[in-house]
Structures are given as structure tokens and as C-alpha cells.
Write a protein that holds these residues in place. Structure first.
Motif, PDB file in Angstrom:
ATOM      1  N   GLY A  97      -7.566  -1.677  -6.741  1.00 48.12           N
ATOM      2  CA  GLY A  97      -7.608  -2.338  -5.431  1.00 48.12           C
ATOM      3  C   GLY A  97      -9.027  -2.749  -5.123  1.00 48.12           C
ATOM      4  O   GLY A  97      -9.979  -2.251  -5.745  1.00 48.12           O
ATOM      5  N   LEU A  98      -9.204  -3.638  -4.136  1.00 43.24           N
ATOM      6  CA  LEU A  98     -10.547  -4.112  -3.801  1.00 43.24           C
ATOM      7  C   LEU A  98     -10.945  -3.818  -2.361  1.00 43.24           C
ATOM      8  O   LEU A  98     -12.017  -4.168  -1.905  1.00 43.24           O
TER       9      LEU A  98
ATOM     10  N   SER B   7       1.421   8.774   4.857  1.00 47.06           N
ATOM     11  CA  SER B   7       0.743   8.053   5.937  1.00 47.06           C
ATOM     12  C   SER B   7       1.753   7.188   6.671  1.00 47.06           C
ATOM     13  O   SER B   7       2.774   6.785   6.116  1.00 47.06           O
TER      14      SER B   7
ATOM     15  N   ARG C  27     -12.820   1.531   0.366  1.00 44.48           N
ATOM     16  CA  ARG C  27     -11.742   2.200  -0.343  1.00 44.48           C
ATOM     17  C   ARG C  27     -11.923   3.708  -0.170  1.00 44.48           C
ATOM     18  O   ARG C  27     -13.046   4.197  -0.179  1.00 44.48           O
ATOM     19  N   ALA C  28     -10.833   4.403  -0.010  1.00 42.19           N
ATOM     20  CA  ALA C  28     -10.952   5.863   0.157  1.00 42.19           C
ATOM     21  C   ALA C  28     -11.580   6.457  -1.092  1.00 42.19           C
ATOM     22  O   ALA C  28     -11.415   5.928  -2.191  1.00 42.19           O
TER      23      ALA C  28
ATOM     24  N   MET D  65      -9.634  -5.034   0.462  1.00 41.27           N
ATOM     25  CA  MET D  65      -9.648  -6.192   1.359  1.00 41.27           C
ATOM     26  C   MET D  65      -8.407  -6.238   2.233  1.00 41.27           C
ATOM     27  O   MET D  65      -8.441  -6.767   3.342  1.00 41.27           O
ATOM     28  N   GLY D  66      -7.273  -5.658   1.715  1.00 41.21           N
ATOM     29  CA  GLY D  66      -5.972  -5.797   2.371  1.00 41.21           C
ATOM     30  C   GLY D  66      -5.982  -5.391   3.837  1.00 41.21           C
ATOM     31  O   GLY D  66      -5.638  -6.165   4.727  1.00 41.21           O
ATOM     32  N   LEU D  67      -6.373  -4.132   4.133  1.00 36.42           N
ATOM     33  CA  LEU D  67      -6.298  -3.626   5.508  1.00 36.42           C
ATOM     34  C   LEU D  67      -7.278  -4.372   6.429  1.00 36.42           C
ATOM     35  O   LEU D  67      -7.031  -4.517   7.624  1.00 36.42           O
ATOM     36  N   TYR D  68      -8.398  -4.864   5.850  1.00 39.49           N
ATOM     37  CA  TYR D  68      -9.377  -5.632   6.637  1.00 39.49           C
ATOM     38  C   TYR D  68      -8.718  -6.906   7.153  1.00 39.49           C
ATOM     39  O   TYR D  68      -8.821  -7.245   8.335  1.00 39.49           O
TER      40      TYR D  68
ATOM     41  N   LYS E 124       2.093   1.644  -3.379  1.00 32.64           N
ATOM     42  CA  LYS E 124       0.990   1.884  -4.326  1.00 32.64           C
ATOM     43  C   LYS E 124       0.415   3.297  -4.182  1.00 32.64           C
ATOM     44  O   LYS E 124       0.127   3.963  -5.166  1.00 32.64           O
ATOM     45  N   TYR E 125       0.248   3.760  -2.947  1.00 30.65           N
ATOM     46  CA  TYR E 125      -0.414   5.054  -2.747  1.00 30.65           C
ATOM     47  C   TYR E 125       0.550   6.227  -2.584  1.00 30.65           C
ATOM     48  O   TYR E 125       0.182   7.292  -2.114  1.00 30.65           O
TER      49      TYR E 125
ATOM     50  N   PHE F   2       1.499   3.710   9.040  1.00 28.78           N
ATOM     51  CA  PHE F   2       0.728   2.629   9.655  1.00 28.78           C
ATOM     52  C   PHE F   2       1.615   1.993  10.722  1.00 28.78           C
ATOM     53  O   PHE F   2       2.761   1.673  10.456  1.00 28.78           O
TER      54      PHE F   2
ATOM     55  N   ILE G 218     -11.044   2.752   6.647  1.00 25.83           N
ATOM     56  CA  ILE G 218     -10.211   1.973   5.712  1.00 25.83           C
ATOM     57  C   ILE G 218      -9.950   0.557   6.209  1.00 25.83           C
ATOM     58  O   ILE G 218      -9.538  -0.306   5.440  1.00 25.83           O
TER      59      ILE G 218
ATOM     60  N   ASN H 236       0.841  -1.215   0.000  1.00 23.43           N
ATOM     61  CA  ASN H 236       0.000   0.000   0.000  1.00 23.43           C
ATOM     62  C   ASN H 236       0.866   1.250   0.000  1.00 23.43           C
ATOM     63  O   ASN H 236       0.572   2.229  -0.709  1.00 23.43           O
ATOM     64  N   ALA H 237       1.933   1.260   0.853  1.00 18.51           N
ATOM     65  CA  ALA H 237       2.802   2.434   0.957  1.00 18.51           C
ATOM     66  C   ALA H 237       3.389   2.772  -0.404  1.00 18.51           C
ATOM     67  O   ALA H 237       3.467   3.941  -0.788  1.00 18.51           O
TER      68      ALA H 237
ATOM     69  N   ILE I 139      -4.474  10.114   3.708  1.00 21.62           N
ATOM     70  CA  ILE I 139      -5.903   9.710   3.823  1.00 21.62           C
ATOM     71  C   ILE I 139      -6.656  10.803   4.601  1.00 21.62           C
ATOM     72  O   ILE I 139      -6.182  11.224   5.659  1.00 21.62           O
TER      73      ILE I 139
END
Ligand code: ADP
Length: 863
Positions: free
Chosen positions: A811-812, A840, A800-801, A814-817, A756-757, A842, A794, A753-754, A786
Motif C-alpha cells: 500500500g502507499l 476496525s 501507513r501504520a 493514499m487511500g484514506l487521505y 486487505k487488513y 470505519f 492514518i 482496506n477491510a 489499528i
């Protein structure tokens, strides 16, 4: 009775012959001087008058010749003296009842009177005789005592009534002064009164007065004496007629009246026809502290306030002169205190049958309180006006017939017109046409029945041209008889209230629409008790209205046990922020069945123990969700097998082609493998989500060295992500017990994510730190960041934001979940700090020292 006046005596001498002759005459001859004193009476005269020569001479003719005296003779004597001409008179002697013919001849010194007695009246005298009889009859028949007296007051004639009262003979009375009659002489005051009255009458005045006389010792009479002067042709007063009317009865009645008047608790007085005060009752005397002597005549004026005296006197004199009514208001002095009180004074005449005023009767009514009240009213009216002009309302007054007679400035401002245009029913043009008929009907009813008026209607605000709502009220003001004397009205602008009412009505309508709808269950709570609920909620839960009334519905008891913790948390939230973000839970219905619901609640602002809750039946959604989860689970299972096969085949193909030296297809195959890996990862994530949902995600229990794991992850990822440098800082020289692959999955996800975003950034930093009990891994990027409001969301499934820049990145959600679930499973926490446009961080914090070795020798899988 003797005449004190000096008189001449006729002596014998040169006129001896004449005298002798006169002495022999059969007719009576009197010679009198200018004062009517007898200076000579012949023998016949002396016989006729019953006197001696000595007695006769010097006395007044009217005393010395009583038998001959009559008003006719008196009249004739005066005429002869006046005219100096001989004259004659014939009359009936009141003493002898004989006819007398008298010749009167003026002499140098006086008058000679020749009396000739006649037995029969001469034909010539016939008419005269009738008159004389008539005169006597009249005199004797009148109901009053009548006396004919000389201007000096000597009685010339007296009627029978007077004589009878006094028990006297005509002969005794005639010739004597009226004032010497016993009736008058017994009281010196009355006698003096009569004397003065005769003197006034002798001057030509008609005198009237009342007196108490005593004709004899055993008789006392109240008489109204009227003395009228009779004049001769030359207007000289010839003689006086004294008429005494017996008013004893009236006086008696008056005395009784006075007693009565004295008893009246009012100030009462009587005045004579000339306006002089005659009598004031005890109350009047007590009040003014005046005696009867003081108030007599005009004395009463002294009791009146100096400022009122002039006016009162004028009004009183006008009333007396015009014989009209008398009414005035004046201030009367209270004798003992000197204080003045207001009185209403009225007087009326008491008249006889001929309409002649006999007396004035007056009353004084104390109106001081009323006056004071009037003054207070006046003052209060002034206050009222000031008030009416200052209050923020419309203020008006109306006459008893309903027509407006006063409007305050606010009314005029509203109507933009002057008071005249609003008076009467001018106001009606400013009433909204739709309200006018109703208002008029209400108004007519109010002033017809005297009930108060109240109406809400629209009035035109002429400043803006718009109509505004007013609450108009009016009350009747009544006098002591209950008659409406005025209407007082106000108008209060209720436009704002009306708007609020309308808004409230609409909101109530909306609320009741919602309540009555079949869609949403609504209930009101008091603590844990449901105190009211709509039909929808009752239908959902299977309870009845009777259960509700009986207090048998308790939302906490209705909550399924596994949701109690969440419910308590929600309750906490409600207490702190007054409302509750809707959350899902399950109710246990009356029949024991489960009902998935979405519940939201709002506490009442002023009653924190009370709240309104809405309940949506969530069962359909839940069922759909379950089906969807089942589908995802099945689909990902179904997809995983062919994907694994495809991946293997691609690897085999790659190897075969390499063996055969066919390198040209290698990049295509590598790319294929990469895509297959990506799809496989997606499918695995889908499977993980399904398992988390079903609480069936499996974990290994092994010792994991965090430093090593992280470096492993970074070493694997760095070659694939050439755009960013992954920097690892710090160390976490500790191990923990957990599932190494799953923990690896956590860091892979966060680092992916880091990267990708943060499309424009070059580095992603990983900071490791450890304490005695925890180890923290912070993954920091310099990317999109964010928005704060979305930071919590999230971690939710499939979230998704919403920022377009982020959405553009595939993206879908699901990752952070999955990451959050794995960290939670390991007893750790996952937090995020972010700033839009800056990046961000995390942070994963995991407990270490969980009593296991770091070599991972004993790994067990847990579910
Ligand atoms: P996705 O597959 O969309 O990345 P995730 O569950 O991993 O799903 O992330 C959920 C959402 O969180 C993302 O869609 C993204 O909007 C946001 N997000 C996650 N990590 C970052 C990050 N490092 N920087 C900015 N946004 C992020």
C-alpha cells in the motif's frame, strides 16, 4: 597630787641619831617603800624637790621628787628593787640640768636613794654624760610627742614638743598620770581609751591607736599613739614609751577623702591594718542600710550572704595576714529589700614610706548584671550545645587563633573520628585536596581581619569515602572591646544543590547554545507580544533588536491571514495542554515577504501568559514538497496516458485472441489487465492526491442514491475478492447530492482496506443506517486493528501504520487521505474505532436531504 596609798612614816626614836645625821647630809636622801612611795626625805632632799616634810612623805617618788625624776633613775630604782643589790646611776636632771649621781641601797622596807649633785661630770661619767645628752637631744628632736610613763601610767619624762603643744612645764607634767594631762582628760572616751591602752602595754603588748586630743582648748590634734613596753633584763616591763604622732593633716586629708569617697557612686570602705572595718562610705551604708556602729570591726560581715561569709572572711584574713592583695566576689544584702546582689570586692593597702600598711582601701563593684548575664550565657551556652547537637548541620567553634575547639556529633560522624582528631587544624585533612589551599587562604584572611568566613568546598564523608559539597560559614563573636573571643561555624550539605546547579548550568548552556545557534529561531512571548528573541528569529523575519525593544513584534500580526484560524486553534491547544504540537504556517516578514515556518510552543509553568516558541524555517522543505507534488502530478499524468493505451490494447488483444479461438493466453492477458488496472488505480490515486494538494480535485454535483450505490460497489467487488463475504445490513433509503464516482471511490477504498487488513477473516460487514438528516455507512472488519495512537494519523497523506504485520501488506498510504478529503468535501465525517487484533470500524456519516432528486438527472462538476 596625793597618793592615796597607806604609807609608813619614819619617826624619830631609836634611829634618831641616824636620822639626824641624814638631816645634816648635804646630799639629798630619799627612803621609799616597795611601792616607791616616799617614807623619808632629808632636808637636802626636801630642798632639792621643793617640798615640805609633810608633802613629801606618802607621795610617790615620781611625784614627790619631780626635779630628780628621769627614766635613768626609774630604771635604776627598778633594778635595785629587783636585784636587792646596791646600784648607782648618773644622769642630768631634766629640771635643773645638773648632773646627779645617785646611789641606791636596798633597805628592809624599800630603798634608800642618795642624790649627789655634781657640777662637773667626773671623767668616769664622761661617756655616760654623752649618752644622757644624746637621749635628751633625741627626745627633743623627734617629730613626735614622746612620753615616758610608768606601767601605771605616771609620766616620767616628756619631750619639748608635747609640752609646747600643751603649753605646759616639764615640772608640772612629770609625775602626773598621763591620762590626767589636759590633752586626754578633756574627752572621757579618749581618756578611757588611753587608760586601756596603757594597761595593755603594761602587759607587754605594743598598742597602737588613733585619737583626737585637745592639748589645750584652742588646739585639737589627731594623733597616732603607739605605746611600747620596755623590758628590763628579766623581761619585766620597766616603763612605757608613748609616742604620739601628729596625723592631723593626714586625718584632715582623710576627712576630705571621706567626703570624696562619699561622693563616689560606688561602695567604698576603709579598714585598719588589722583588718577591722574603719569606715564605709555613704553609698555602702545606704545600700546595706547599716550604720557606722554596725559595720565597725567585723560588723560588715553581717551584710554578706550567709553562704559567702565563711569564704569571704578567709580570703580577707589571708590578705591581711600576708599583706597581699584582696579580691573576691560576694553577695551583698540590700538592707531595705533584703535582696542580694553580686559584687566584686577589691582592696589595696595604703603604705607609709617604710612600707608599713597604714590602711586598706576597698571597693565593691556591682557585677550582678554581669553575673546574671554570665549565668544566662551559661544557660544559653548549654542550650546552644543542645541545639548544636540537634541541628542537621555541622556545627563547630574555634578559638580566636583559628584552631577548632568544639565539633558536634555530625562532624564526628562525617569524619568518622573523635573530636580530638578534628581539633586545632585536624579538620583540614577532610577537605578535598583541590579546595584546601583556597579554604585555608579564606580562613586565614577571616581570622586575621575578623570578617566572617564563607566558603563552598568539598568535605570527605568518611562513611562512604566520597566527597560532598558543603557551604561552610563562620562568624566571630566579640567581647565589648571588640576582641574576637570565639568563632562559631556551621557546615550545610549542599551536595544536592550543587548537583542541581550543575544540571541547571548545563541546561542553561544547552539552551544558550540553542539560542545562539543559527538553526532555530526562538522567542519568548507575553500574550501576543514577542518580548525576547534570538538573532536567528530576527534574521528570519527581518526585524531588528530595536524593533524588539520597542515592542514592535507581535506574532499574531506576523501570522499570514490564511493561518489565523489554525493559529487560534493552536493557541487553544496551548492553553489546555501547556504545549503545542508543532504546526506549519507562514509568517509575514517585516518586508512583507512570506516565510513558511514550523512553529512549536510551550507555556511557562508558573506564568501561563508567557510562552517560549521555536520557529524552524520551513521554506526549503516547502519548496521541496512543492517540487515533489509537481513531480507526482506530472509523473502521474505522464503515466496515465500510456497506461490507458496499454489497457485498451490488452482488451483488444484479448478480444482478437478470443475470436481466433486462442484461449490459452486468456488467463495471462486477464492477469495483465488486472495489474494494469491496479497500476492505473495507483496512478489515479497519485493524481487525486496531487489535485487535493493543489485544491483542484473535481467533483460532480448529482443526486446519488446511497443504497443503490453501495450495492453496486459490493456487487462489483465481491467477485474479485473471493476470500471474504461482503455482508450488507440495513438500508439507507435516502439520497444526497454529490459526486457518485467519488462517493463510490470512498466505499471501494474502505471495503478494500477491510478485506486487505483482515487476512484471516471471512467476512466484512457493511451497516447502513439513516436519520432525518444524515446517513451513516459503517464498514466493519475482523482484522488486524489499528493502535490507538495511530488512529488519527492514518488519514494523513502517505501515512501507513507502523505495525510489521500491516507493513507487510502492500500500500502507499493514499487511500484514506483521499477518502477523508472526499467525505469532507461532501460535508460529512469519517471516523474510526479499532482494537488491535480484533478489527476496525470505519464510519462515514453524510448529510442527506440536500434538496436534490435521487435519479441523478442533473449532474454538475465542481472544483
Ligand atoms: P494503504 O494503501 O496503505 O492501505 P490507506 O490510506 O488506505 O493506505 O490506509 C492507511 C493505513 O491505514 C494503512 O497503511 C493501514 O495501516 C491502515 N488501515 C486502513 N484501513 C485499515 C483497516 N481496515 N484495518 C487495519 N488497518 C487499516
Amino acid at each position: 597630787m596625793s597618793n592615796a596609798k597607806q604609807t609608813k612614816r619614819v619617826t624619830p626614836g631609836s634611829r634618831e641619831t641616824l636620822l639626824h645625821m641624814l638631816e645634816t647630809l648635804p646630799d639629798a636622801v630619799f627612803v621609799v617603800d616597795d611601792t616607791e612611795a616616799i617614807i623619808y626625805a632629808n632636808a637636802s632632799a626636801r630642798t632639792l624637790s621643793g617640798t615640805t616634810r609633810e608633802e613629801a612623805c606618802g607621795t610617790s617618788l615620781w611625784c614627790g621628787a619631780l626635779h630628780l625624776v628621769s627614766p635613768s633613775l626609774y630604771q635604776a630604782v627598778h633594778k635595785a628593787k629587783e636585784t636587792r643589790e646596791p646600784t648607782e646611776v648618773t644622769y642630768v636632771s631634766p629640771a635643773t640640768n645638773r648632773w646627779l649621781h645617785v646611789s641606791l641601797s636596798p633597805t628592809d622596807e624599800g630603798l634608800a636613794l642618795f642624790f649627789h649633785e655634781q657640777l662637773e661630770p667626773l671623767p668616769l661619767q664622761h661617756a655616760l654624760s654623752q649618752n644622757e645628752h644624746l637621749y635628751r637631744d633625741l627626745l627633743d628632736s623627734v617629730g613626735d610627742g614622746v612620753m615616758i610613763v610608768t606601767p601605771e601610767g605616771l609620766v616620767l619624762d616628756i619631750n619639748q614638743l608635747s609640752l609646747a603643744d600643751a603649753h605646759l612645764q616639764w615640772e608640772v607634767v612629770v609625775g602626773t598620770p598621763l591620762t590626767d594631762l589636759p590633752a586626754w582628760s578633756s574627752d572621757s572616751v579618749v581618756q578611757e581609751h588611753l587608760r586601756t591602752a596603757i594597761a595593755r602595754a603594761a602587759r607587754g603588748e605594743t598598742v597602737r591607736f588613733e585619737a583626737k586630743i585637745h592639748p589645750r582648748t584652742d588646739l585639737s590634734l589627731d594623733i597616732l599613739m603607739t605605746i611600747t613596753a620596755l623590758r628590763d633584763a628579766s623581761q619585766q616591763v620597766e616603763y612605757l614609751i608613748c609616742a604620739g604622732r601628729d596625723i592631723t593633716e593626714r586625718k584632715h586629708a582623710e576627712d576630705e577623702l571621706r567626703v570624696l569617697i562619699d561622693a563616689i557612686p560606688q561602695l567604698v570602705w576603709m579598714a585598719r591594718p588589722d583588718g577591722s572595718r574603719e569606715y564605709s562610705n555613704r553609698r555602702w551604708c545606704d545600700y546595706t542600710d547599716m550604720t557606722s556602729e554596725q559595720y565597725q570591726g567585723d560588723g560588715w560581715l553581717q551584710a554578706i550572704h550567709p553562704d559567702d561569709q565563711q569564704h569571704v572572711l578567709e580570703v580577707w584574713q589571708r590578705a591581711v595576714q600576708t599583706d597581699g592583695p584582696y579580691e573576691t566576689e560576694l553577695r551583698l544584702r540590700q538592707g531595705t529589700t533584703g535582696a542580694y546582689r553580686w559584687f566584686l570586692v577589691r582592696a589595696m593597702q595604703h603604705k607609709d614610706d617604710q612600707g608599713t600598711t597604714l590602711k586598706w582601701f576597698g571597693t565593691c563593684t556591682d557585677i550582678d548584671d554581669q553575673k546574671q548575664a554570665e549565668q544566662r550565657l551559661k544557660a544559653s551556652e548549654e542550650n546552644w550545645r543542645v541545639l548544636a547537637e540537634t541541628v542537621p548541620q555541622l556545627v563547630w567553634t574555634a578559638r580566636p587563633d583559628g584552631g577548632l575547639d568544639y565539633v558536634n556529633q555530625r562532624c564526628r560522624d562525617l569524619a568518622q573520628t573523635d573530636a580530638e582528631h578534628l581539633q586545632g587544624d585536624g579538620w583540614s585533612q577532610f577537605v578535598h585536596p583541590e579546595d584546601l589551599e583556597r579554604v585555608l587562604a579564606l580562613w586565614r584572611h577571616a581570622f586575621a581581619t575578623g570578617e566572617s568566613f564563607e566558603s563552598e568546598h568539598r568535605l570527605k564523608d568518611c562513611r562512604t569515602g566520597a566527597y560532598r559539597w558543603f557551604l561552610v560559614r563562620a562568624m566571630p563573636m566579640r567581647d565589648e572591646t571588640g576582641q574576637t573571643v570565639k568563632w562559631f561555624g556551621t557546615g550545610t550539605d549542599i551536595e544536592d544543590r550543587k548537583r542541581i546547579e550543575e544540571a541547571l548550568r548545563q541546561s542553561q548552556e544547552r539552551a544558550s547554545t540553542l539560542m545562539d545557534s543559527n538553526i532555530i529561531g526562538i522567542f519568548a512571548t507575553e500574550g501576543e507580544q514577542i518580548v525576547d528573541a534570538n538573532d536567528t528569529l530576527l534574521r528570519m523575519t527581518g526585524y531588528t533588536r530595536e524593533d524588539l525593544r520597542a515592542g514592535r513584534i507581535n506574532w499574531m500580526s506576523m501570522t499570514a491571514p490564511e493561518y489565523l484560524a489554525r493559529t487560534r486553534q493552536a493557541q487553544q491547544e496551548l492553553a489546555t495542554q501547556q504545549y503545542l504540537t508543532p504546526y506549519e504556517k507562514e509568517y509575514v516578514c517585516k518586508d512583507g515577504s512570506r516565510l513558511p515556518v514550523l512553529v512549536g510552543r510551550v507555556a511557562l509553568q508558573h506564568h501561563s501568559s508567557q510562552a517560549i516558541a521555536f520557529v524552524l524555517d520551513n521554506s526549503a522543505r516547502k519548496e521541496l514538497e512543492q517540487r515533489k507534488d509537481a513531480f507526482i502530478s506530472t509523473a502521474s499524468h505522464e503515466l496515465k496516458t500510456p497506461l490507458t493505451a496499454m489497457k485498451l490494447q490488452a482488451i483488444l488483444l484479448h478480444r482478437q485472441l478470443a475470436k481466433q479461438g486462442l484461449q490459452a493466453s486468456a488467463p495471462t492477458l486477464s492477469s495483465m489487465e488486472t495489474q494494469i488496472i491496479k497500476v492505473t488505480r495507483l496512478v489515479e490515486e497519485l493524481l487525486d492526491v496531487s489535485k487535493i494538494q493543489a485544491d483542484r480535485l473535481e467533483y460532480l454535483q448529482e443526486t446519488v442514491g446511497l443504497d443503490a450505490l453501495l450495492h453496486e460497489v459490493v456487487d462489483t467487488m465481491q467477485p474479485i475478492h473471493a476470500t471474504h463475504t461482503i455482508v450488507v445490513r440495513g438500508a439507507a433509503p435516502c439520497s444526497l447530492v454529490g459526486d457518485k464516482d467519488r462517493l463510490g471511490q470512498v466505499f471501494i477504498n474502505l471495503i478494500s482496506n477491510a478485506i486487505k487488513y483482515s487476512p484471516g477473516a471471512e467476512t466484512v460487514e457493511i451497516d447502513l443506517s439513516a436519520s432525518e438528516e444524515t446517513v451513516a455507512v459503517r464498514v466493519h472488519d475482523h482484522g488486524l486493528g489499528i493502535p490507538r495512537a495511530q488512529c488519527d494519523k492514518i488519514f494523513e497523506r502517505f501515512y501507513r501504520a507502523t505495525d510489521p504485520n500491516q507493513k507487510a501488506i502492500p500500500g502507499l498510504g493514499m487511500g484514506l487521505y483521499i477518502v477523508a478529503e472526499i467525505v469532507r468535501h461532501h460535508g460529512g465525517t469519517l471516523t474510526v474505532e479499532s482494537e488491535v487484533g480484533k478489527g476496525s470500524t470505519f464510519t462515514v456519516t453524510l448529510p442527506c436531504k440536500r434538496g436534490a432528486r435521487a435519479d441523478g438527472a442533473h449532474a454538475t462538476r465542481v472544483i
